[in-house]
Design a protein around this motif. Structure first.
Motif, PDB file in Angstrom:
ATOM      1  N   HIS A 129     116.766  -0.634  52.638  1.00  0.00           N
ATOM      2  CA  HIS A 129     116.042  -1.554  51.749  1.00  0.00           C
ATOM      3  C   HIS A 129     114.799  -0.855  51.202  1.00  0.00           C
ATOM      4  O   HIS A 129     114.030  -0.260  51.955  1.00  0.00           O
ATOM      5  CB  HIS A 129     115.639  -2.804  52.522  1.00  0.00           C
ATOM      6  CG  HIS A 129     115.383  -3.983  51.665  1.00  0.00           C
ATOM      7  ND1 HIS A 129     114.335  -4.039  50.793  1.00  0.00           N
ATOM      8  CD2 HIS A 129     116.042  -5.140  51.533  1.00  0.00           C
ATOM      9  CE1 HIS A 129     114.347  -5.191  50.165  1.00  0.00           C
ATOM     10  NE2 HIS A 129     115.384  -5.881  50.604  1.00  0.00           N
ATOM     11  N   GLU A 133     113.663 -12.460  53.610  1.00  0.00           N
ATOM     12  CA  GLU A 133     114.888 -12.312  52.827  1.00  0.00           C
ATOM     13  C   GLU A 133     116.099 -12.521  53.710  1.00  0.00           C
ATOM     14  O   GLU A 133     116.108 -12.162  54.879  1.00  0.00           O
ATOM     15  CB  GLU A 133     114.971 -10.912  52.200  1.00  0.00           C
ATOM     16  CG  GLU A 133     114.143 -10.757  50.973  1.00  0.00           C
ATOM     17  CD  GLU A 133     114.400  -9.426  50.298  1.00  0.00           C
ATOM     18  OE1 GLU A 133     115.244  -8.654  50.770  1.00  0.00           O
ATOM     19  OE2 GLU A 133     113.726  -9.174  49.302  1.00  0.00           O
ATOM     20  N   THR A 134     117.122 -13.079  53.122  1.00  0.00           N
ATOM     21  CA  THR A 134     118.360 -13.228  53.876  1.00  0.00           C
ATOM     22  C   THR A 134     119.026 -11.871  53.980  1.00  0.00           C
ATOM     23  O   THR A 134     119.065 -11.115  53.010  1.00  0.00           O
ATOM     24  CB  THR A 134     119.308 -14.225  53.186  1.00  0.00           C
ATOM     25  OG1 THR A 134     119.531 -13.791  51.847  1.00  0.00           O
ATOM     26  CG2 THR A 134     118.715 -15.617  53.178  1.00  0.00           C
ATOM     27  N   ARG A 154     107.901 -10.482  53.013  1.00  0.00           N
ATOM     28  CA  ARG A 154     109.080 -10.603  52.137  1.00  0.00           C
ATOM     29  C   ARG A 154     110.325 -10.050  52.810  1.00  0.00           C
ATOM     30  O   ARG A 154     111.406 -10.621  52.705  1.00  0.00           O
ATOM     31  CB  ARG A 154     108.844  -9.852  50.820  1.00  0.00           C
ATOM     32  CG  ARG A 154     108.016 -10.618  49.832  1.00  0.00           C
ATOM     33  CD  ARG A 154     107.950  -9.948  48.492  1.00  0.00           C
ATOM     34  NE  ARG A 154     109.271  -9.654  47.964  1.00  0.00           N
ATOM     35  CZ  ARG A 154     109.516  -8.800  46.975  1.00  0.00           C
ATOM     36  NH1 ARG A 154     108.510  -8.153  46.425  1.00  0.00           N
ATOM     37  NH2 ARG A 154     110.723  -8.599  46.545  1.00  0.00           N
TER      38      ARG A 154
END
Length: 82
Positions: A17, A71-72, A67
């Motif tokens: 990510h 987040e999923t 964040r």
């Protein structure tokens, strides 16, 4: 915490990510700025500017971490756009 349940701290470690790498870069910047404050003789203006950057860096890092936690997580078979 709302209706989402407890925070899963393992979500912070997501090497695929981009937010994870932004947090790592900001942590490195924080270490460099802290070293500058402790080792270099700065006048009041320089010290104020470096401390302002340190505080801003901490706020942005916390926001990005929040964040990333909220987040999923992606599906198991999903990849990052490839």
């Amino acid at each position: 915490m709302g209706t989402q349940g407890p925070i899963k701290w393992a979500r912070l470690f997501q090497p695929r990510h981009p937010l994870f790498w932004m947090i790592m870069a900001l942590n490195g910047l924080s270490a460099v700025l802290s070293w500058i404050v402790q080792s270099k003789p700065l006048n009041n203006l320089g010290l104020g500017l470096v401390l302002l950057f340190l505080i801003g860096n901490a706020v942005v890092s916390m926001w990005l971490g929040w964040r990333l936690l909220r987040e999923t997580p992606p599906a198991d078979g999903a990849t990052s756009g490839r």
